[in-house]
Design a protein around this motif. Structure first.
Motif, PDB file in Angstrom:
ATOM      1  N   HIS A   7       3.084 -68.066   6.226  1.00  0.00           N
ATOM      2  CA  HIS A   7       2.888 -66.720   5.962  1.00  0.00           C
ATOM      3  C   HIS A   7       2.574 -66.505   4.549  1.00  0.00           C
ATOM      4  O   HIS A   7       3.522 -66.921   3.894  1.00  0.00           O
ATOM      5  CB  HIS A   7       3.768 -65.929   6.275  1.00  0.00           C
ATOM      6  N   PHE A   8       1.720 -65.745   4.087  1.00  0.00           N
ATOM      7  CA  PHE A   8       1.256 -65.511   2.683  1.00  0.00           C
ATOM      8  C   PHE A   8       1.639 -64.188   2.247  1.00  0.00           C
ATOM      9  O   PHE A   8       1.348 -63.389   2.925  1.00  0.00           O
ATOM     10  CB  PHE A   8      -0.060 -65.936   2.182  1.00  0.00           C
ATOM     11  N   ARG A   9       2.629 -63.902   1.279  1.00  0.00           N
ATOM     12  CA  ARG A   9       3.197 -62.704   0.520  1.00  0.00           C
ATOM     13  C   ARG A   9       2.970 -62.380  -0.845  1.00  0.00           C
ATOM     14  O   ARG A   9       3.039 -63.825  -1.314  1.00  0.00           O
ATOM     15  CB  ARG A   9       4.234 -62.309   1.295  1.00  0.00           C
ATOM     16  N   SER A  10       3.224 -61.322  -1.450  1.00  0.00           N
ATOM     17  CA  SER A  10       3.334 -61.403  -2.789  1.00  0.00           C
ATOM     18  C   SER A  10       4.609 -60.719  -2.974  1.00  0.00           C
ATOM     19  O   SER A  10       5.010 -59.752  -2.074  1.00  0.00           O
ATOM     20  CB  SER A  10       2.250 -60.743  -3.531  1.00  0.00           C
ATOM     21  N   TRP A  11       5.536 -61.064  -4.077  1.00  0.00           N
ATOM     22  CA  TRP A  11       6.893 -60.463  -4.268  1.00  0.00           C
ATOM     23  C   TRP A  11       6.911 -60.116  -5.730  1.00  0.00           C
ATOM     24  O   TRP A  11       6.987 -61.098  -6.421  1.00  0.00           O
ATOM     25  CB  TRP A  11       7.746 -61.549  -3.644  1.00  0.00           C
ATOM     26  N   SER A  12       7.318 -59.055  -6.051  1.00  0.00           N
ATOM     27  CA  SER A  12       7.500 -58.740  -7.353  1.00  0.00           C
ATOM     28  C   SER A  12       8.921 -57.935  -7.486  1.00  0.00           C
ATOM     29  O   SER A  12       9.165 -56.963  -6.508  1.00  0.00           O
ATOM     30  CB  SER A  12       6.374 -57.929  -7.853  1.00  0.00           C
ATOM     31  N   MET A  13       9.657 -58.138  -8.572  1.00  0.00           N
ATOM     32  CA  MET A  13      10.724 -57.506  -8.849  1.00  0.00           C
ATOM     33  C   MET A  13      10.716 -57.131 -10.338  1.00  0.00           C
ATOM     34  O   MET A  13      10.463 -57.747 -11.180  1.00  0.00           O
ATOM     35  CB  MET A  13      11.988 -58.215  -8.571  1.00  0.00           C
ATOM     36  N   ASN A  14      10.892 -55.828 -10.502  1.00  0.00           N
ATOM     37  CA  ASN A  14      10.855 -55.245 -11.874  1.00  0.00           C
ATOM     38  C   ASN A  14       9.662 -55.799 -12.667  1.00  0.00           C
ATOM     39  O   ASN A  14       9.646 -56.182 -13.850  1.00  0.00           O
ATOM     40  CB  ASN A  14      12.014 -55.768 -12.882  1.00  0.00           C
ATOM     41  N   ASN A  15       8.452 -55.721 -11.991  1.00  0.00           N
ATOM     42  CA  ASN A  15       7.124 -56.158 -12.481  1.00  0.00           C
ATOM     43  C   ASN A  15       7.243 -57.664 -12.668  1.00  0.00           C
ATOM     44  O   ASN A  15       6.099 -58.070 -13.361  1.00  0.00           O
ATOM     45  CB  ASN A  15       6.847 -55.175 -13.647  1.00  0.00           C
ATOM     46  N   ILE A  16       8.135 -58.312 -12.330  1.00  0.00           N
ATOM     47  CA  ILE A  16       7.953 -59.779 -12.453  1.00  0.00           C
ATOM     48  C   ILE A  16       7.417 -60.480 -10.957  1.00  0.00           C
ATOM     49  O   ILE A  16       8.297 -60.068 -10.152  1.00  0.00           O
ATOM     50  CB  ILE A  16       9.355 -60.557 -12.709  1.00  0.00           C
ATOM     51  N   GLN A  17       6.371 -61.167 -11.019  1.00  0.00           N
ATOM     52  CA  GLN A  17       6.131 -61.649  -9.898  1.00  0.00           C
ATOM     53  C   GLN A  17       6.848 -62.988  -9.513  1.00  0.00           C
ATOM     54  O   GLN A  17       7.284 -63.882 -10.279  1.00  0.00           O
ATOM     55  CB  GLN A  17       4.428 -62.267 -10.006  1.00  0.00           C
ATOM     56  N   ILE A  18       7.515 -63.318  -8.289  1.00  0.00           N
ATOM     57  CA  ILE A  18       8.479 -64.013  -8.136  1.00  0.00           C
ATOM     58  C   ILE A  18       8.009 -65.186  -7.289  1.00  0.00           C
ATOM     59  O   ILE A  18       7.199 -65.149  -6.328  1.00  0.00           O
ATOM     60  CB  ILE A  18       9.716 -63.475  -6.950  1.00  0.00           C
ATOM     61  N   PRO A  19       8.085 -66.341  -7.791  1.00  0.00           N
ATOM     62  CA  PRO A  19       7.596 -67.613  -7.074  1.00  0.00           C
ATOM     63  C   PRO A  19       8.497 -67.936  -6.132  1.00  0.00           C
ATOM     64  O   PRO A  19       9.659 -68.360  -6.694  1.00  0.00           O
ATOM     65  CB  PRO A  19       7.313 -68.617  -8.235  1.00  0.00           C
ATOM     66  N   ASN A  20       8.592 -68.201  -5.026  1.00  0.00           N
ATOM     67  CA  ASN A  20       9.540 -68.589  -3.855  1.00  0.00           C
ATOM     68  C   ASN A  20       8.742 -69.155  -2.380  1.00  0.00           C
ATOM     69  O   ASN A  20       7.819 -68.399  -2.463  1.00  0.00           O
ATOM     70  CB  ASN A  20      10.603 -67.301  -3.893  1.00  0.00           C
ATOM     71  N   ALA A  21       9.414 -69.740  -1.899  1.00  0.00           N
ATOM     72  CA  ALA A  21       9.423 -70.034  -0.613  1.00  0.00           C
ATOM     73  C   ALA A  21      10.487 -69.937   0.322  1.00  0.00           C
ATOM     74  O   ALA A  21      11.566 -69.967  -0.115  1.00  0.00           O
ATOM     75  CB  ALA A  21       8.735 -71.463  -0.385  1.00  0.00           C
ATOM     76  N   LEU A  22      10.366 -69.183   1.433  1.00  0.00           N
ATOM     77  CA  LEU A  22      11.454 -68.842   2.305  1.00  0.00           C
ATOM     78  C   LEU A  22      11.205 -69.465   3.822  1.00  0.00           C
ATOM     79  O   LEU A  22       9.985 -68.869   4.344  1.00  0.00           O
ATOM     80  CB  LEU A  22      11.785 -67.244   2.473  1.00  0.00           C
ATOM     81  N   ALA A  23      12.511 -69.679   4.220  1.00  0.00           N
ATOM     82  CA  ALA A  23      12.145 -70.207   5.862  1.00  0.00           C
ATOM     83  C   ALA A  23      12.938 -69.282   6.675  1.00  0.00           C
ATOM     84  O   ALA A  23      14.081 -69.324   6.524  1.00  0.00           O
ATOM     85  CB  ALA A  23      12.472 -71.535   5.968  1.00  0.00           C
ATOM     86  N   LEU A  24      12.429 -68.880   7.638  1.00  0.00           N
ATOM     87  CA  LEU A  24      13.201 -68.271   8.829  1.00  0.00           C
ATOM     88  C   LEU A  24      13.608 -69.370   9.796  1.00  0.00           C
ATOM     89  O   LEU A  24      12.778 -70.185  10.060  1.00  0.00           O
ATOM     90  CB  LEU A  24      12.326 -66.933   9.587  1.00  0.00           C
ATOM     91  N   PRO A  25      14.767 -68.936  10.630  1.00  0.00           N
ATOM     92  CA  PRO A  25      15.205 -69.715  11.641  1.00  0.00           C
ATOM     93  C   PRO A  25      13.937 -70.216  12.714  1.00  0.00           C
ATOM     94  O   PRO A  25      14.153 -71.152  13.298  1.00  0.00           O
ATOM     95  CB  PRO A  25      16.510 -69.033  12.266  1.00  0.00           C
ATOM     96  N   SER A  26      13.306 -69.493  13.022  1.00  0.00           N
ATOM     97  CA  SER A  26      12.058 -69.759  13.790  1.00  0.00           C
ATOM     98  C   SER A  26      11.162 -70.644  13.464  1.00  0.00           C
ATOM     99  O   SER A  26      10.491 -71.170  14.384  1.00  0.00           O
ATOM    100  CB  SER A  26      11.447 -68.491  14.336  1.00  0.00           C
ATOM    101  N   GLY A  27      11.211 -71.268  12.291  1.00  0.00           N
ATOM    102  CA  GLY A  27      10.020 -71.905  11.846  1.00  0.00           C
ATOM    103  C   GLY A  27       8.844 -71.133  10.790  1.00  0.00           C
ATOM    104  O   GLY A  27       7.871 -71.879  10.509  1.00  0.00           O
ATOM    105  N   ASP A  28       9.118 -69.788  10.833  1.00  0.00           N
ATOM    106  CA  ASP A  28       8.312 -69.150   9.975  1.00  0.00           C
ATOM    107  C   ASP A  28       8.686 -69.354   8.619  1.00  0.00           C
ATOM    108  O   ASP A  28       9.509 -69.176   8.099  1.00  0.00           O
ATOM    109  CB  ASP A  28       8.167 -67.580  10.238  1.00  0.00           C
ATOM    110  N   ILE A  29       7.501 -69.599   7.928  1.00  0.00           N
ATOM    111  CA  ILE A  29       7.778 -70.075   6.296  1.00  0.00           C
ATOM    112  C   ILE A  29       6.841 -69.065   5.569  1.00  0.00           C
ATOM    113  O   ILE A  29       5.754 -68.820   5.764  1.00  0.00           O
ATOM    114  CB  ILE A  29       7.437 -71.565   6.036  1.00  0.00           C
ATOM    115  N   ILE A  30       7.445 -68.589   4.681  1.00  0.00           N
ATOM    116  CA  ILE A  30       6.881 -67.528   3.729  1.00  0.00           C
ATOM    117  C   ILE A  30       6.549 -67.924   2.273  1.00  0.00           C
ATOM    118  O   ILE A  30       7.415 -68.471   1.666  1.00  0.00           O
ATOM    119  CB  ILE A  30       7.561 -66.303   3.705  1.00  0.00           C
ATOM    120  N   VAL A  31       5.452 -68.319   2.092  1.00  0.00           N
ATOM    121  CA  VAL A  31       5.315 -68.433   0.566  1.00  0.00           C
ATOM    122  C   VAL A  31       4.375 -67.317  -0.402  1.00  0.00           C
ATOM    123  O   VAL A  31       3.869 -66.545   0.222  1.00  0.00           O
ATOM    124  CB  VAL A  31       4.129 -69.865   0.365  1.00  0.00           C
ATOM    125  N   THR A  32       5.030 -67.313  -1.616  1.00  0.00           N
ATOM    126  CA  THR A  32       4.604 -66.180  -2.509  1.00  0.00           C
ATOM    127  C   THR A  32       3.387 -66.595  -3.186  1.00  0.00           C
ATOM    128  O   THR A  32       3.154 -67.756  -3.499  1.00  0.00           O
ATOM    129  CB  THR A  32       5.803 -65.640  -3.320  1.00  0.00           C
TER     130      THR A  32
END
Ligand SMILES: [Zn+2]
Length: 364
Positions: free
Chosen positions: A185-210
């Motif tokens: 899955h592709f998403r964008s993630w920002s905190m306090n106007n900073i773009q966060i580089p990250n990858a998260l995996a859910l137990p189901s095997g769904d992987i989110i990349v920012t």
């Protein structure tokens, strides 16, 4: 006047008796045979109240006065026993109190240090995949509602990365003990106007990349290395373990403090755990190892993992300094800055990289 029975020390025989306590806290027990017992009421030992069980008052000479009148005993002990009685109790039981306290601390410590992770791991591995799916879809919804936004990457870029992942990387998991269907899955993630580089995996095997992660990656191998690392977290069920551990601790804290207000917070569960807390060092090295082994099989240089991790860490600390975000209460950036690519992780990546250069597919 409290009515009851008096028993000589170590004897089952009993006589009717009456207890009274005067204003100065002196007691008198008048036994039917005409004998009197007198003394300081704060010095006698009174058994704990257990429902309507008769109360036992042990006198200095070891003889016992027993009564059913629990309420009256509570009244007078409140008046005359509490302060001095408690100190008396402490004086005579201090050794045992210390022992009990130490045992309690050791038990609680062991429970949280070993018991909770051990149990969480067992539960995490025992959960059926249907549960993973339910938990993960709830987590995904939470992340989409509160944390993540739609990706700004073009469809072409997303398709290219997905195609490579589904054709070359996800199939590396066929040899794994647990069969997991991975979805990117592709998403964008920002905190306090900073773009966060990250990858998260859910137990189901769904992987989110920012978006920022993709942007910081210089080549396909760097993306692959991080995705394989995330797959390692899924295979070893680290996310579930973390969530179960968190639940344990929340419940334990609520039980100890008697405060139930935390129940609602637990609903955020895994979502908040994934974005705000970190996997343990042990989890990270397990996922690293999984990634490095697969990379050798797929002829990808394991060095690319430490390269991209170093670049992410450098980016985060630059952004932190630029925006002076440190004064903010930002757990995420704290997490990144306090978890740099450790020496050990780099060393392991280098070790596997040497094997890669020798053309090996297994590294000792
Ligand atoms: Zn990780």
């Amino acid at each position: 006047m409290i009515e009851g029975k008096w028993h000589p020390k170590g004897s089952a025989s009993q006589s009717d008796a009456e207890l009274s306590v005067n204003d100065l806290g002196r007691y008198v027990i008048k036994v039917e045979n005409g004998t009197f017992y007198r003394g300081d009421f704060s010095k006698v030992q009174i058994s704990e109240r257990l429902g309507n069980v008769k109360r036992k008052i042990t006198l200095d000479d070891g003889s016992v006065f027993v009564t059913e009148n629990n309420n009256a005993i509570d009244e007078i002990s409140k008046e005359y026993q509490k302060a001095s009685g408690f100190i008396h109790y402490l004086e005579t039981h201090l050794g045992w109190i210390a022992v009990a306290l130490i045992i309690t601390i050791i038990t609680a410590f062991s429970f949280f240090k070993w018991g909770v992770p051990w149990t969480s791991e067992k539960i995490a591995h025992a959960l059926p995949s249907e549960t993973n799916r339910v938990i993960s879809s709830g987590t995904m919804r939470f992340l989409d509602d509160y944390i993540l936004e739609e990706s700004n990457l073009t469809k072409e870029i997303q398709d290219k990365i997905s195609k490579h992942f589904y054709e070359k990387i996800a199939p590396l998991s066929v040899a794994d003990e647990k069969q997991i269907v991975y979805t990117l899955h592709f998403r964008s993630w920002s905190m306090n106007n900073i773009q966060i580089p990250n990858a998260l995996a859910l137990p189901s095997g769904d992987i989110i990349v920012t978006d920022k992660f993709i942007e910081l990656s210089k080549n396909q191998e760097e993306i692959d290395s991080v995705l394989l690392h995330e797959m390692g977290h899924v295979v070893h069920r680290h996310g579930l373990e973390m969530m179960i551990e968190g639940t344990f601790i929340t419940v334990a804290v609520m039980m100890i403090s008697g405060d139930g207000s935390g129940i609602g917070d637990m609903g955020m569960g895994l979502g908040s755990a994934l974005v705000s807390s970190s996997y343990s060092r042990g989890h990270e090295s397990e996922a690293d190892l999984y990634a490095f082994k697969k990379m050798l099989l797929a002829h990808i240089n394991p060095k690319s993992f430490s390269t991209i991790m170093n670049r992410i860490t450098a980016y985060i600390s630059t952004e932190e300094n630029r925006t002076d975000i440190k004064s903010d209460n930002s757990t995420l950036l704290d997490y990144f800055s306090s978890h740099p690519t450790t020496q050990k992780r780099v060393e392991l990546a280098n070790h596997y990289s040497e094997c890669f250069k020798e053309g090996l597919t297994v590294c000792k």
